[in-house]
Design an enzyme around this catalytic site. Structure first.
Site, mmCIF file in Angstrom:
data_model
loop_
_atom_site.group_PDB
_atom_site.id
_atom_site.type_symbol
_atom_site.label_atom_id
_atom_site.label_comp_id
_atom_site.label_asym_id
_atom_site.label_seq_id
_atom_site.Cartn_x
_atom_site.Cartn_y
_atom_site.Cartn_z
ATOM 1 N N SER A 6 0.846 -1.195 0.000
ATOM 2 C CA SER A 6 0.000 0.000 0.000
ATOM 3 C C SER A 6 0.889 1.257 0.000
ATOM 4 O O SER A 6 1.650 1.458 -0.936
ATOM 5 C CB SER A 6 -0.960 -0.042 1.193
ATOM 6 O OG SER A 6 -1.997 0.886 1.051
ATOM 7 N N ASP B 125 -9.781 -6.233 -3.709
ATOM 8 C CA ASP B 125 -9.284 -5.136 -2.865
ATOM 9 C C ASP B 125 -10.308 -4.008 -2.864
ATOM 10 O O ASP B 125 -10.560 -3.388 -3.898
ATOM 11 C CB ASP B 125 -7.945 -4.628 -3.410
ATOM 12 C CG ASP B 125 -7.216 -3.715 -2.442
ATOM 13 O OD1 ASP B 125 -7.894 -2.949 -1.725
ATOM 14 O OD2 ASP B 125 -5.982 -3.750 -2.408
ATOM 15 N N HIS C 293 -7.431 -6.087 0.838
ATOM 16 C CA HIS C 293 -6.339 -5.139 1.082
ATOM 17 C C HIS C 293 -5.503 -5.508 2.301
ATOM 18 O O HIS C 293 -4.496 -4.863 2.571
ATOM 19 C CB HIS C 293 -6.914 -3.727 1.250
ATOM 20 C CG HIS C 293 -5.896 -2.642 1.131
ATOM 21 N ND1 HIS C 293 -5.236 -2.353 -0.038
ATOM 22 C CD2 HIS C 293 -5.402 -1.759 2.054
ATOM 23 C CE1 HIS C 293 -4.386 -1.352 0.152
ATOM 24 N NE2 HIS C 293 -4.462 -0.983 1.420
#
Length: 275
Positions: A102, A230, A258
């Site tokens: 991320s 996600d 995620h």
């Protein structure tokens, strides 16, 4: 396994090394507001089994690392990348395999563009192209946004984080709530100032010319790992990243959201990290 506090300018960052110091290194860079322990132990262990040493760490403003007065000393992605380089320097590593999740994936891209000699390979997980502007790519999905709206003002803590992680996990792969809860309890118990992690939001929004350097200049072998479920950084982001980085390999993980809170998923991801 050894823990070390590393100097990064005036800051001190908590780090942990697992594996043989003589083996090639993997530096794990976690996402916004995330401590090093949000990377599952099983992922670290499987990487060590593959013949590397693994270093994970707490970003500034998380865990045991230094807390910053963000109003007086705001920072951005390039400063977080400098922290990663300081860790490599402290361990005497001229280069490492870099795996970023991320926000950590954007930091990894920055390193690939601006410090290519320090990067053996890149694995970019659940992330988006560095420097992407709002509106360039699809927003988070409705369920995630509705959860944020419904829980606005909720007291922060383990329970609210478990609920958030459940949503971020997606609906396809089973959510391992006991493992997730244990990880979050560990993180909350060791955070010097849990509220400081919120600084990563504005840090990610700080713009600078270095963020818009072409990703086509990345020369490190690159693998992009993205879940097709996600809800935060949708698959379109991973696809756009794969199109921007020369010769990048895109690995789509069916059912992955995620976060990595499904049984067996950390081990699967460890096998996808580029070495």
């Amino acid at each position: 396994m050894t823990e070390t506090m590393v100097a990064a300018g005036p800051l001190r960052l908590w780090t942990e090394r697992t594996g043989d110091p003589g083996d090639p290194a993997v530096l794990l860079i976690m996402g916004a507001s995330a401590q090093g322990f949000t990377c599952p132990d099983a992922l670290v262990g499987r990487l060590v089994d593959r013949g590397v040493q693994v270093i994970r760490y707490d970003h500034r403003d998380t865990g045991l690392s230094s807390v910053v007065d963000f109003d007086r000393h705001p920072y951005g992605l390039s400063d977080l990348a400098a922290d990663a380089l300081a860790i490599l320097d402290a361990y005497g590593l001229s280069s490492a395999h870099i795996a970023g999740v991320s926000m950590g994936g954007m930091i990894a891209q920055w390193l690939g563009v601006h410090a290519p000699d320090r990067v053996r390979s890149l694995t970019l997980l659940s992330t988006t192209p560095m420097g992407a502007r709002p509106g360039d790519l699809p927003p988070p999905d409705d369920r995630f946004l509705k959860h944020l709206a419904a829980t606005a003002g909720t007291r922060p803590g383990v329970e609210s984080d478990v609920a958030l992680f459940r949503v971020m996990n997606g609906d396809v792969r089973p959510f391992d709530e006991p493992a997730c809860r244990a990880m979050l309890e560990r993180c909350w118990a060791r955070a010097v100032d849990p509220s400081a992690a919120a600084h990563h939001g504005p840090a990610c929004q700080r713009d600078s010319p270095d963020l818009h350097a072409p990703l086509s200049t990345i020369t490190a072998p690159t693998t992009i790992v993205h879940g097709d479920q996600d809800p935060v950084v949708t698959l379109a982001h991973g696809e756009a990243l794969a199109a921007a980085v020369p010769h990048a390999e895109l690995r789509v993980v069916p059912g992955m959201g995620h976060v990595y809170c499904s049984s067996g998923l950390p081990e699967l991801l460890a096998g996808l990290i580029r070495l």
